[in-house]
Write a protein that holds these residues in place. Structure first.
Motif, PDB file in Angstrom:
ATOM      1  N   LEU A 124       0.817  -1.211   0.000  1.00  0.00           N
ATOM      2  CA  LEU A 124       0.000   0.000   0.000  1.00  0.00           C
ATOM      3  C   LEU A 124       0.861   1.276   0.000  1.00  0.00           C
ATOM      4  CD1 LEU A 124      -3.051   0.519   0.073  1.00  0.00           C
ATOM      5  CD2 LEU A 124      -2.939   0.538   2.564  1.00  0.00           C
ATOM      6  N   SER A 125       2.020   1.191   0.670  1.00  0.00           N
ATOM      7  CA  SER A 125       2.865   2.379   0.862  1.00  0.00           C
ATOM      8  C   SER A 125       3.417   2.962  -0.429  1.00  0.00           C
ATOM      9  CB  SER A 125       4.047   2.032   1.771  1.00  0.00           C
ATOM     10  OG  SER A 125       4.795   0.969   1.198  1.00  0.00           O
ATOM     11  N   VAL A 126       3.584   2.135  -1.439  1.00  0.00           N
ATOM     12  CA  VAL A 126       4.215   2.619  -2.667  1.00  0.00           C
ATOM     13  C   VAL A 126       3.369   2.302  -3.900  1.00  0.00           C
ATOM     14  CG1 VAL A 126       6.594   2.636  -1.808  1.00  0.00           C
ATOM     15  CG2 VAL A 126       5.630   0.516  -2.717  1.00  0.00           C
ATOM     16  N   ALA A 127       2.118   1.940  -3.682  1.00  0.00           N
ATOM     17  CA  ALA A 127       1.237   1.633  -4.812  1.00  0.00           C
ATOM     18  C   ALA A 127       0.896   2.916  -5.562  1.00  0.00           C
ATOM     19  CB  ALA A 127      -0.035   0.981  -4.296  1.00  0.00           C
ATOM     20  N   TYR A 182      -1.900   3.715  -6.913  1.00  0.00           N
ATOM     21  CA  TYR A 182      -3.197   4.075  -6.325  1.00  0.00           C
ATOM     22  C   TYR A 182      -3.490   3.058  -5.238  1.00  0.00           C
ATOM     23  CZ  TYR A 182      -3.920   7.085 -10.380  1.00  0.00           C
ATOM     24  OH  TYR A 182      -3.793   8.062 -11.330  1.00  0.00           O
ATOM     25  N   HIS A 183      -4.283   3.478  -4.249  1.00  0.00           N
ATOM     26  CA  HIS A 183      -4.592   2.569  -3.147  1.00  0.00           C
ATOM     27  C   HIS A 183      -5.737   1.620  -3.489  1.00  0.00           C
ATOM     28  CE1 HIS A 183      -3.094   6.275  -0.802  1.00  0.00           C
ATOM     29  NE2 HIS A 183      -2.114   5.394  -0.788  1.00  0.00           N
ATOM     30  N   VAL A 184      -6.765   2.188  -4.119  1.00  0.00           N
ATOM     31  CA  VAL A 184      -8.014   1.446  -4.290  1.00  0.00           C
ATOM     32  C   VAL A 184      -8.486   1.573  -5.732  1.00  0.00           C
ATOM     33  CG1 VAL A 184     -10.448   1.285  -3.562  1.00  0.00           C
ATOM     34  CG2 VAL A 184      -8.686   1.939  -1.893  1.00  0.00           C
ATOM     35  N   ILE A 185      -9.043   0.501  -6.267  1.00  0.00           N
ATOM     36  CA  ILE A 185      -9.728   0.613  -7.549  1.00  0.00           C
ATOM     37  C   ILE A 185     -11.186   0.194  -7.345  1.00  0.00           C
ATOM     38  CG2 ILE A 185      -8.957  -1.707  -8.324  1.00  0.00           C
ATOM     39  CD1 ILE A 185      -8.921  -0.413 -11.211  1.00  0.00           C
ATOM     40  N   VAL A 186     -12.097   1.036  -7.813  1.00  0.00           N
ATOM     41  CA  VAL A 186     -13.529   0.742  -7.730  1.00  0.00           C
ATOM     42  C   VAL A 186     -13.988   0.337  -9.129  1.00  0.00           C
ATOM     43  CG1 VAL A 186     -15.819   1.675  -7.243  1.00  0.00           C
ATOM     44  CG2 VAL A 186     -13.852   2.381  -5.845  1.00  0.00           C
ATOM     45  N   ILE A 187     -14.522  -0.862  -9.234  1.00  0.00           N
ATOM     46  CA  ILE A 187     -14.931  -1.369 -10.547  1.00  0.00           C
ATOM     47  C   ILE A 187     -16.440  -1.593 -10.586  1.00  0.00           C
ATOM     48  CG2 ILE A 187     -14.668  -3.255 -12.218  1.00  0.00           C
ATOM     49  CD1 ILE A 187     -11.868  -3.698 -11.233  1.00  0.00           C
ATOM     50  N   PRO A 188     -17.171  -0.759 -11.305  1.00  0.00           N
ATOM     51  CA  PRO A 188     -18.579  -1.079 -11.552  1.00  0.00           C
ATOM     52  C   PRO A 188     -18.608  -2.174 -12.621  1.00  0.00           C
ATOM     53  CG  PRO A 188     -17.974   1.095 -12.459  1.00  0.00           C
ATOM     54  CD  PRO A 188     -16.727   0.474 -11.964  1.00  0.00           C
ATOM     55  N   ALA A 189     -19.271  -3.286 -12.329  1.00  0.00           N
ATOM     56  CA  ALA A 189     -19.226  -4.437 -13.239  1.00  0.00           C
ATOM     57  C   ALA A 189     -19.848  -4.079 -14.586  1.00  0.00           C
ATOM     58  CB  ALA A 189     -19.940  -5.630 -12.614  1.00  0.00           C
ATOM     59  N   VAL A 190     -20.978  -3.394 -14.532  1.00  0.00           N
ATOM     60  CA  VAL A 190     -21.649  -3.007 -15.776  1.00  0.00           C
ATOM     61  C   VAL A 190     -21.906  -1.503 -15.705  1.00  0.00           C
ATOM     62  CG1 VAL A 190     -23.697  -3.354 -17.220  1.00  0.00           C
ATOM     63  CG2 VAL A 190     -22.758  -5.276 -15.895  1.00  0.00           C
ATOM     64  N   ILE A 191     -21.187  -0.733 -16.484  1.00  0.00           N
ATOM     65  CA  ILE A 191     -21.314   0.718 -16.282  1.00  0.00           C
ATOM     66  C   ILE A 191     -22.643   1.253 -16.785  1.00  0.00           C
ATOM     67  CG2 ILE A 191     -18.822   1.208 -16.241  1.00  0.00           C
ATOM     68  CD1 ILE A 191     -19.214   2.456 -19.049  1.00  0.00           C
ATOM     69  N   GLY A 213      -1.541  -3.963 -10.115  1.00  0.00           N
ATOM     70  CA  GLY A 213      -1.216  -4.286  -8.726  1.00  0.00           C
ATOM     71  C   GLY A 213      -1.857  -3.413  -7.673  1.00  0.00           C
ATOM     72  N   ILE A 214      -3.023  -2.846  -7.984  1.00  0.00           N
ATOM     73  CA  ILE A 214      -3.651  -1.943  -7.017  1.00  0.00           C
ATOM     74  C   ILE A 214      -4.107  -2.751  -5.799  1.00  0.00           C
ATOM     75  CG2 ILE A 214      -5.522  -0.253  -6.715  1.00  0.00           C
ATOM     76  CD1 ILE A 214      -5.104   0.421  -9.683  1.00  0.00           C
ATOM     77  N   PRO A 215      -3.664  -2.331  -4.605  1.00  0.00           N
ATOM     78  CA  PRO A 215      -3.804  -3.188  -3.412  1.00  0.00           C
ATOM     79  C   PRO A 215      -5.237  -3.569  -3.035  1.00  0.00           C
ATOM     80  CG  PRO A 215      -2.237  -1.430  -2.987  1.00  0.00           C
ATOM     81  CD  PRO A 215      -2.865  -1.124  -4.308  1.00  0.00           C
ATOM     82  N   PHE A 258     -15.237  -7.008  -1.919  1.00  0.00           N
ATOM     83  CA  PHE A 258     -14.011  -6.391  -1.419  1.00  0.00           C
ATOM     84  C   PHE A 258     -12.892  -7.418  -1.547  1.00  0.00           C
ATOM     85  CE2 PHE A 258     -10.919  -5.154   1.739  1.00  0.00           C
ATOM     86  CZ  PHE A 258     -10.951  -3.769   1.757  1.00  0.00           C
ATOM     87  N   LYS A 259     -11.828  -7.049  -2.219  1.00  0.00           N
ATOM     88  CA  LYS A 259     -10.730  -8.010  -2.405  1.00  0.00           C
ATOM     89  C   LYS A 259      -9.383  -7.320  -2.293  1.00  0.00           C
ATOM     90  CE  LYS A 259      -8.657 -11.268  -5.640  1.00  0.00           C
ATOM     91  NZ  LYS A 259      -7.347 -10.627  -5.591  1.00  0.00           N
ATOM     92  N   LEU A 260      -8.484  -7.946  -1.551  1.00  0.00           N
ATOM     93  CA  LEU A 260      -7.107  -7.459  -1.509  1.00  0.00           C
ATOM     94  C   LEU A 260      -6.349  -8.123  -2.647  1.00  0.00           C
ATOM     95  CD1 LEU A 260      -6.291  -7.624   2.318  1.00  0.00           C
ATOM     96  CD2 LEU A 260      -7.085  -5.664   0.967  1.00  0.00           C
ATOM     97  N   ARG A 261      -5.484  -7.361  -3.270  1.00  0.00           N
ATOM     98  CA  ARG A 261      -4.684  -7.924  -4.363  1.00  0.00           C
ATOM     99  C   ARG A 261      -3.799  -9.057  -3.854  1.00  0.00           C
ATOM    100  NH1 ARG A 261      -2.575 -10.292  -7.614  1.00  0.00           N
ATOM    101  NH2 ARG A 261      -1.386  -9.672  -9.450  1.00  0.00           N
ATOM    102  N   SER A 262      -3.403  -8.964  -2.587  1.00  0.00           N
ATOM    103  CA  SER A 262      -2.469  -9.942  -2.034  1.00  0.00           C
ATOM    104  C   SER A 262      -3.158 -11.221  -1.562  1.00  0.00           C
ATOM    105  CB  SER A 262      -1.715  -9.311  -0.862  1.00  0.00           C
ATOM    106  OG  SER A 262      -2.654  -8.851   0.097  1.00  0.00           O
TER     107      SER A 262
END
Lengths: 570, 570
Positions: free
Chosen positions: B464-467, B469-478, B521-523, B539-543
């Motif tokens: 998270l410290s060097v990403a 962006y911290h978060v990506i918000v994905i609307p499944a169907v825009i 690689g957005i965390p 909600f999902k962590l990349r790791s």
């Protein structure tokens, strides 16, 4: 920061090499040190201000929707060969070979690089508009580096490039940058005018320079006193009033032995310079260009270059060429019978009656010459504006001032995208060249320009927004425990608030500390002296002579007020 | 940032040129693009991470009391001539002339510049200690640029220089940097070991390298499995156990026609490599150095260079020299009668009995040779450690791993201050040379090292410290209004909190968006899909593989928790 831990490198003496106030003060306050001609190292104090200017630029660029990027300074020659500029760029370009004898330059500008990136990543109109910028080190081997960072050889520039699908888009991108630049320079505390600039030579379609008025500026700027017209000298339009009508007299050839200069002609004929038309001979690449302007006018070379369709090399013709095209010695050139590829006649000359010109015959001038009857040529605006001229927009009085160019925005159009094949697929499926704009800010030069506008005889007077520190707390006598304790508390209190504060805890006399604080230009000074026994301190703004005695407890609020006043977030 | 406005340049294909995971992923995720061999442009996504690493470095340097500074990259040759390194630095140094034929280099390192600054500004012990650092672009014309930014020719380095009045002060400055570096790499999320490094060649008095373990690292590092001993191969001490005692036999000369290599000797004599001692001949500047090590060992050139008092040029001797000093063809060199300026005998050889060496006579070897009886030389540690060796500190088992050097701290002592006259007045009024330390971090290389330790087959897994962006918000169907509305609200809510968030509002399938998010690689990923009708999102962590269905209203708290967990301030 405790000043005892700080690298303080203020100088009492004025460095001999420096002429400009900003240059002197940046050296004296210890903001920078010279490494070589036109190359400077930024000391901690100077770097702090530099970074603040960078951050103002970054914030406004981000706000305008531009995305930061970082290109290399080393650029392979191949890219410049593609655009055709490798052979054109003069000795300003630092060139070097790598260990495999591959040629590189140190980027003096990055049009080629950004165009290369764009052609690599932009495929579709859906990706447009796009504006990429960087805050990066540029290199120009100036013929005469001078005035400190005003004209240096290694400097930091913000350069941005916009990519649009059409010219309407470019206008929008350009206007966004215009607004962003206006905000940037306002936030940096500089008074700055956007002036029309020439764009012909680079092949663009519109251009403005952001000029900071300064008596030491290297550029001449023409301002209208009545309307908002402003243009740099290269671009400023000269409106030539018709001369008082005269009857055309017969042309005569007069012997003028040893009379070569305008001054000598005035003496010889005993009439004013406005009765002469001088003919200057230039070489534009391989073409000879004769330019005819009134005797007391200056030729505007940029206007001439544009009129002949551009030129890579442009200079006064050498003696040999002048002799060849005039069949005479230097000093007797004239428009009649000159063997030039272009004869450019300034509007003013075309409107004059019965004037004197060189005869293209050594020792002779022609008098009572009239355009149209005696010679022809391309008539247009080929001279510099003077303060006697009227505003081309409103007819008002013009003022010519000196200015420092801190920014430049420029509609490039398709110049690079066409030569380098940077194309995209439009909505209609057609492949088109990207429409580009470019936008530069000299970061170090902006710093110097701020100082030019914000200093007095004691030192710099930083605007709060770009000051290296906001506040300096000076305990008058550091051995005095009460003073020192109050100063420390104030220092910590301000720090906790996010204020950038210096505590001058050095073992120096208060006078020395005041001098250094003034020289460094720290906007707010709080002195903790004898009055502390009554709970009072001295509060002084660098920009004012007034010293206020206020309660120690109210300092933080006074500081906050100053931040609000200058619209700086804490 | 809305992804529709973002310059997304992810690639599905693996670029052919890239071998290393970090190199592949930095290209595939669109963090950077190649400009020329070893020269890269950082795209917006990559620059964001690079700047975050820079800021971690900056914060910890400031916290350790260092002051930021900025030197030019162009350095005049005169400074390097003063230190004596202008002629010594090899083709790694980019050199160029300015328009007046004055010589410059593009700084590969800045010892000379900082020493020059120090001698200009430091006068008294009162100004000490001082630590100046910069985050600046360096240039090294690598013979073989490779692995992306791991070994590039233009790169960003943090370099710091400390100035102290005595060696105790240097120790303190050095230890502060050691601690700062430990914090920096920890905050960047890399597992990193400080290992002892050689300092002899640069003339210093102590040195440590910060190594990130990686199978693709270019350096070999020796770790003890039992204690905290760690050293790079150049420095790691080889402990040679005494051989089993034998009675000394008579030396004999044996004809070994056509038997030149160790392999051929093993076959010919039918005994193990530990019964041979090979003699390698080097040239250290103008001196000939013979090094005698056991047949199956590698000579450690750094140890050899230090033993002969340093050398500017060091290489295997050419055939002609070998013939001259051995009076024999290549393959028959031996320690007895060799005409070398130095004969260095590895500890292990000095402890062997009745071994075989070359006879310095073409076609012959000597058997039953013994050190002391048959030849002499300087005995010492001249070989590389192997995994069979024991820890020099505790006798434990050693492991040899590959590592990436991301940082290096170094006690320079007075090497530069003496040669360049950087002195100060001490308390006793005496003028003394400044005691210096230097401290480097490869910023781009750290970025690559982080990726080496944080990736999987789908892409980068940024801490998270060097990403970028911290978060990506994905609307499944825009096109789904409910999804899009919730996604927008979440996006704005997170932005208001100071979270760096991307809204993937592109007209792409959810699968494409997931792939891009993983690659970049957005965390933290939040997917707003069908479940939104029940007020729930994914909600999902990349790791982690785990996908949690949580209430939309609890997302912000979950994000905050993650920040707390990774100790990142919001």
């Amino acid at each position: 920061m405790r000043m005892s831990n700080m690298l303080v490198t203020t100088l009492r003496e004025v460095p001999a090499e420096a002429e400009l106030p900003s240059h002197k003060l940046m050296l004296r306050s210890g903001m920078m040190r010279k490494m070589a001609s036109g190359i400077y190292n930024f000391m901690p104090l100077g770097l702090r201000s530099l970074k603040k200017i960078e951050n103002v630029v970054r914030e406004e660029m981000d706000r305008a929707g531009a995305q930061e990027f970082l290109a290399s300074a080393l650029i392979p020659s191949e890219l410049w060969q593609e655009s055709g500029r490798w052979d054109v760029f003069g000795p300003e370009m630092f060139r070097l070979n790598d260990r495999n004898e591959r040629q590189f330059c140190l980027g003096p500008t990055h049009e080629e690089v950004f165009t290369d990136i764009a052609r690599g990543v932009i495929k579709s109109y859906k990706q447009l508009p796009l504006n990429l910028y960087q805050i990066q080190t540029k290199y120009r081997d100036e013929r005469r580096p001078r005035f400190g960072v005003m004209r240096s050889r290694e400097f930091i520039m913000k350069d941005a490039y916009s990519f649009d699908k059409d010219y309407e888009g470019l206008d929008e991108s350009y206007n966004k940058m215009y607004d962003a630049y206006t905000k940037i320079f306002a936030r940096c505390g500089v008074e700055c005018s956007a002036v029309e600039a020439d764009s012909g030579a680079i092949g663009g379609t519109g251009s403005a320079e952001f000029m900071v008025k300064s008596e030491f500026g290297e550029d001449e700027v023409v301002f209208c006193d009545s309307c908002n017209y402003a243009a740099n000298m290269e671009k400023a339009i000269a409106i030539s009033e018709p001369s008082q009508k005269e009857e055309l007299k017969d042309m005569e050839k007069t012997a003028t032995p040893e009379v070569k200069t305008i001054e000598e002609l005035i003496k010889f004929f005993n009439i004013g310079p406005n009765k002469f038309a001088k003919t200057l001979v230039y070489k534009a690449d391989n073409k000879v260009v004769a330019v005819v302007v009134r005797g007391d006018r200056e030729v505007n070379e940029v206007k001439v270059i544009n009129a002949v369709g551009g030129a890579v090399e442009f200079e006064m013709a050498d003696e040999k060429t002048v002799r060849k095209v005039t069949s005479a010695e230097i000093g007797f050139a004239g428009p009649i019978g000159i063997k030039a590829d272009f004869v450019l006649v300034d509007n003013e000359v075309a409107n004059m009656y019965n004037f004197i010109v060189g005869a293209n015959d050594t020792g002779y001038h022609l008098v009572n010459v009239n355009y149209g009857r005696d010679f022809e040529g391309t008539v247009g605006d080929f001279r510099n504006v003077t303060s006697e001229d009227k505003c081309p927009k409103c007819g008002g009085k013009l003022t010519i001032a000196r200015g420092i160019e801190v920014g430049h925005i420029f509609k490039l159009g398709t110049k690079y995208s066409e030569s380098m094949g940077a194309v995209f697929s439009d909505e209609d499926g057609k492949v088109k060249p990207l429409i580009m704009g470019c936008y530069g800010i000299g970061v170090n030069r902006t710093m110097a320009a701020i100082i030019e506008q914000h200093h007095d005889e004691d030192g710099i007077v930083w605007p709060l927004s770009v000051a290296p520190y906001h506040v300096i707390v000076i305990p008058a006598v550091i051995k005095n425990e009460e003073q020192m304790k109050a100063a420390e508390e104030l220092y910590n209190g301000l720090k906790d608030l996010g204020v950038e504060v210096v505590l001058d805890d050095r073992k120096e006399r208060a006078g020395v500390k005041f001098k250094d604080a003034d020289l460094m230009g720290i906007p707010i000074r709080v002195t903790v002296g004898k009055l502390i026994s009554e709970g009072k301190v001295e509060f002084k703004l660098r920009s004012s002579e007034e010293v206020e005695e206020i309660d120690l407890s109210s300092v933080i609020n006074k500081v906050k007020e100053q931040f609000e006043k200058e619209e700086i977030k804490l």
